[in-house]
Design a protein around this motif. Structure first.
Motif, short mmCIF file in Angstrom:
data_model
loop_
_atom_site.label_atom_id
_atom_site.label_comp_id
_atom_site.label_asym_id
_atom_site.label_seq_id
_atom_site.Cartn_x
_atom_site.Cartn_y
_atom_site.Cartn_z
N GLU A 44 -0.33 -4.89 -0.52
CA GLU A 44 0.34 -3.82 0.37
C GLU A 44 1.33 -4.88 1.12
O GLU A 44 0.62 -5.57 2.13
CB GLU A 44 -0.67 -2.99 1.24
N THR A 113 6.38 0.34 4.00
CA THR A 113 5.34 -0.20 3.18
C THR A 113 5.53 0.08 1.97
O THR A 113 5.79 1.38 1.46
CB THR A 113 4.01 0.14 3.75
N ARG A 115 3.80 -1.04 -2.31
CA ARG A 115 2.61 -1.29 -2.97
C ARG A 115 3.11 -2.00 -4.07
O ARG A 115 3.93 -1.55 -4.88
CB ARG A 115 1.62 -0.24 -3.02
#
Length: 199
Positions: A44, A113, A115
């Motif tokens: 992450e 964010t 991933r």
């Protein structure tokens, strides 16, 4: 002018892998080369664009192996750029709130964010990483080759060239853009996109 002190430099080449390309033969070839270490993990990465300094991006990374705060320089080519990693204590859990508070005085313009599903192969002279990265409904697959333990920028660039040649990669097809630019910047408000692209 770029310093020859490689301690705080990242020297790598990135290749975007199109959706219709089967990467299985490439990954099998990397395993056949007996890496010193192999890691498969979910990562992450939370990025922060700040007002000051405008030529840098900050990243908080957390996965099952590490937690770091990183500053990277932004520019027209990602081959050689500043990268300073500060290791954070994983025993304290996810420290994203502390990172947000730490960066707030710098004037956070944007935070997001993404991933990644990562497979990393560590060799004596290079780290070869294949990953699938996702931000919202956007997805990209990349192969990155980062030089390790080189004595100079030129020596690191030679390592990258040798790996590209041995893996059958066309250096003319490498991406000069960062993952942030490839995956995230197109989703930002126009004014912020223009600000990032001017750096």
């Amino acid at each position: 002018m770029m310093t020859e002190n490689l301690q705080f430099l990242e020297i790598e080449h990135k290749f975007v892998i199109e959706a219709d390309v089967d990467v299985t033969p490439l990954l099998e070839e990397l395993q056949r080369r007996h890496p010193e270490k192999f890691i498969r993990t979910d990562v992450e990465d939370s990025y922060f664009l700040v007002q000051n300094p405008p030529q840098a991006v900050y990243r908080h990374r957390i996965d099952s192996y590490l937690q770091q705060l990183t500053v990277k320089s932004l520019g027209s080519d990602t081959e050689v750029r500043l990268e300073v990693n500060l290791d954070l204590d994983p025993a304290k859990g996810n420290q994203i709130e502390a990172i947000q508070a730490f960066l707030a005085p710098l004037g956070v313009l944007w935070q997001g964010t993404l991933r990644k599903e990562v497979q990393a192969y560590y060799f004596a002279d290079a780290e070869v990483v294949y990953y699938r990265a996702q931000y919202g409904d956007r997805m990209i697959r990349c192969l990155e080759i980062e030089a390790r333990h080189a004595s100079s920028i030129a020596a690191a660039q030679k390592i990258l060239t040798d790996w590209e040649e041995s893996l059958g990669l066309d250096p003319a097809k490498r991406s000069h853009a960062s993952l942030l630019e490839l995956l995230v910047v197109p989703t930002l408000p126009q004014a912020l996109q223009e600000k990032v692209r001017r750096l």
